[in-house]
Design a protein around this motif. Structure first.
Motif, PDB file in Angstrom:
ATOM      1  N   TYR A 140      51.382  59.468  71.914  1.00 42.45           N
ATOM      2  CA  TYR A 140      52.696  59.540  73.021  1.00 42.45           C
ATOM      3  C   TYR A 140      53.636  59.192  71.119  1.00 42.45           C
ATOM      4  O   TYR A 140      55.289  59.536  72.531  1.00 42.45           O
ATOM      5  CB  TYR A 140      52.391  57.709  73.255  1.00 42.45           C
ATOM      6  N   ASP A 176      57.579  59.353  75.082  1.00 47.81           N
ATOM      7  CA  ASP A 176      57.203  58.437  75.114  1.00 47.81           C
ATOM      8  C   ASP A 176      56.844  57.218  74.403  1.00 47.81           C
ATOM      9  O   ASP A 176      55.896  56.438  74.174  1.00 47.81           O
ATOM     10  CB  ASP A 176      55.653  58.599  76.012  1.00 47.81           C
ATOM     11  N   ARG A 199      54.961  53.638  75.855  1.00 49.49           N
ATOM     12  CA  ARG A 199      53.434  54.105  76.073  1.00 49.49           C
ATOM     13  C   ARG A 199      53.339  53.561  73.816  1.00 49.49           C
ATOM     14  O   ARG A 199      52.339  53.448  73.716  1.00 49.49           O
ATOM     15  CB  ARG A 199      52.863  55.182  75.771  1.00 49.49           C
TER      16      ARG A 199
END
Length: 652
Positions: free
Chosen positions: A330, A335, A338
């Motif tokens: 991630y 991201d 996350r």
């Protein structure tokens, strides 16, 4: 680069000699007992062959069938063999809780038949299972017990395998020189007795250490030798481990193409064997390679699969590896939310892997014996003071008037004897009262067995329990209901409920641990393990919910607020003991406790909610009826399978 975890293969000791298939004879009559034993031995042999070929699920079926026949013949040693082989099959499939339970049963049967070599072998295998669970202190404790038993038995192969397993502990602690030293000692014994499979296992473990030390050429040589033997012997378990380590070797050399090929072979073979540990491990390993190759979305998919398996089998180290892989994936995908989530989870699992040592240090704290002996010491001091005072008075009287003393000698002696006897009687009575008071107080806060240990030693050793059931209760909407009650009526209502729970716990011989606000916690199977504890704690939970339903009806009839309750139960390994020196209490720790709390919080009012692992342990009890709830999202645990349990009215 991700630091990938290597799993060392631990040598399982297979019990004694495999049972021989009985040869055909020309005896005309054969009694029923001999026929049953022939059948049981044949079934056991088939199960062993299934296990050796990697068909673990099928082997379990044959072991269970042979177990029934051995019990019919009261052959406890062979029953112990069956339990041991069952435990190994479950351990190789990654079902470690079930495996430890069967190892315990095997030891119990071997003790009945006095089979010390079997006890030694099974204790070694339990150490290997604890290793896979990341519980190194418990694993090392098992190996030390084996070596202690071997002082009497002196079986060279058992000693060699245990020596190799201790080398695995040193490897885990990154003391590679000590690990190789232990492996070399074991290897010399295997060569001497020409144990080909053990040699392959030893070469595999040695090669994995050499990979860590970056001695890649020597590691490749030893691992290929081990793989060649595994292929010759058709031993899938050794083969899957060697393939895994060869994949790791090329991963460390940054040769991702070869590493991927080996890990894919590992995954395929692990699926054929239904080895959950290696399925999850190889998926995470491939995920790490995909990260290096920029295939981050594919890495996320595989590492999520690995994480799901880690949660299923309860392996903390595998959970941590999966979270590390997902964090990196991630992060590469930008991201960050996350990524941070899995980074935090990884740290939590890292802390959990170290929590055992922390709790042990807490448990080793000495209690001050003075706390239990103050009252007795006070009585003794008073006794001594009064005796001295009496002697001084007698001496003064003697000096002041010898004549009076002479005339009253008999009277004084008689009075002195009576006074002494009366004083001794009163002192003993005071000691007895104080002792009884201390005993009563101690037994009210500690189990009897723990209280005795505390009195004798002044401290209590922490203990590991392989299978303990944990029960939690909690009142729904407690704050809102409590606001409609006065403080006095609130406390009285809680007291009525918890007094009833105490009586129910005592009835079913489960141990109350503590209450926290409106929550009640109890445990079954401690401090003395009890084979009926799992059934009893569920019966206790059903009776507690029954009491709460009746109490609600009574309160509604008198226009009083009424509580409704959730109740959850889970079973697994825990650590139990006492911490602190003031207001001490017997308490339990471990992931099992956290999971039981989540089972309770995800339950329903009036129902008894249990975990999947507990369901598998009691599903054959005729007195219960179960309702499968499916996968329930539990905070900090992901999705857990849960069941409602009710009393079977047809069996009441």
């Amino acid at each position: 680069m991700i630091n990938y975890k290597y799993i060392l293969f631990f040598c399982f000791l297979f019990i004694g000699n495999h049972p021989r298939a009985f040869s055909q004879t020309h005896v005309k009559k054969e009694n029923h007992s001999t026929i049953n034993k022939n059948k049981a031995d044949s079934l056991l042999n088939i199960g062993i062959k299934k296990q050796e070929s990697g068909n673990f699920a099928e082997s379990v079926i044959y072991f269970n069938k042979s177990l029934e026949s051995y019990y019919e013949n009261k052959d406890f040693k062979k029953a112990g063999d069956c339990y041991s082989y069952l435990a190994i099959s479950y351990s190789l499939q990654g079902n470690y809780v079930q495996s430890l339970s069967y190892f315990e049963k095997s030891i119990s049967e071997y003790k009945k038949s006095g089979y010390k070599l079997g006890i030694s072998s099974v204790t070694n295998n339990m150490g290997g299972t604890y290793y896979y669970l990341g519980k190194l202190p418990q694993a090392l404790s098992c190996y030390q017990k084996v070596l202690e038993l071997q002082k009497e038995i002196k079986d060279p192969k058992t000693i060699a395998i245990t020596t190799q397993n201790i080398g695995g502990i040193y490897s885990k602690l990154e003391d590679y020189s000590s690990a190789l030293k232990y492996y070399k000692r074991a290897y010399d014994v295997y060569k001497k007795v020409n144990d080909v499979k053990a040699i392959a296992q030893n070469l595999n473990s040695t090669g994995s250490i050499q990979v860590r030390m970056k001695d890649f050429d020597l590691a490749y040589k030893n691992l290929n030798k081990a793989l060649s033997i595994a292929n010759e012997q058709n031993d899938k378990q050794i083969k899957v481990e060697v393939l895994n380590n060869l994949g790791t070797l090329f991963y460390r050399k940054l040769d991702y193409s070869n590493a991927l090929a080996y890990f894919n072979n590992t995954l395929q073979l692990a699926k054929e064997m239904n080895s959950q540990q290696y399925i999850g491990d190889s998926q995470i390993a491939i995920g790490n390679i995909y990260i290096e190759q920029g295939k981050n979305n594919e890495a996320v998919k595989l590492c999520n699969k690995g994480f799901a398996i880690a949660q299923k089998i309860g392996s903390l180290s595998l959970k941590k590896d999966a979270c590390d892989c997902l964090y990196q994936s991630y992060k590469k995908l930008n991201d960050n939310k996350r990524a941070l989530s899995y980074y935090e989870k990884s740290n939590i699992f890292e802390d959990s892997l170290n929590s055992k040592e922390t709790s042990n240090r807490m448990m080793n704290m000495e209690f001050q014996k003075q706390q239990l002996t103050d009252s007795i010491a006070y009585v003794k001091r008073e006794h001594i003071i009064q005796i001295k005072h009496k002697e001084e008075v007698q001496e003064q009287e003697k000096q002041r008037n010898i004549f009076i003393v002479s005339l009253c000698f008999i009277l004084v002696v008689a009075g002195g004897l009576w006074s002494r006897l009366n004083f001794v009687r009163k002192s003993r009575e005071a000691l007895r009262v104080e002792k009884d008071r201390s005993e009563e107080l101690l037994l009210n806060i500690l189990p009897e067995e723990i209280a005795e240990e505390l009195k004798q030693k002044g401290s209590v050793n922490a203990r590991d329990f392989n299978l303990v059931s944990i029960l939690f209760t909690d009142f729904k909407s407690f704050t809102q209901t409590a606001e409609r009650m006065s403080p006095q009526s609130l406390v009285e209502e809680i007291n009525v409920c918890f007094r009833a729970f105490d009586l129910i716990s005592e009835k079913y011989q489960i141990e109350k641990i503590k209450t926290i606000g409106d929550s009640y916690m109890a445990a079954g199977g401690i401090p003395k393990p009890d084979q009926n504890s799992l059934k009893n704690i569920v019966l206790a939970g059903l009776e507690m919910q029954g009491f709460m339903a009746e109490r609600k009806t009574e309160n509604i009839q008198t226009n009083k607020p009424a509580f409704e309750m959730r109740l959850g139960i889970h079973a697994g390994p825990i650590v139990a003991g006492i911490v602190g020196v003031k207001k001490f209490q017997y308490d339990v720790w471990g992931d099992t406790v956290n999971t039981a709390s989540r089972i309770e919080s995800n339950g329903m009012v009036g129902k008894v909610n249990i975990s999947e692992s507990l369901y598998h342990l009691i599903k054959n009890e005729d007195c219960f009826v179960f309702e499968y709830r499916g996968n329930i999202q539990a905070k900090g645990k992901g999705e857990l399978k849960m069941y409602f349990v009710e009393a079977n009215s047809e069996r009441i």
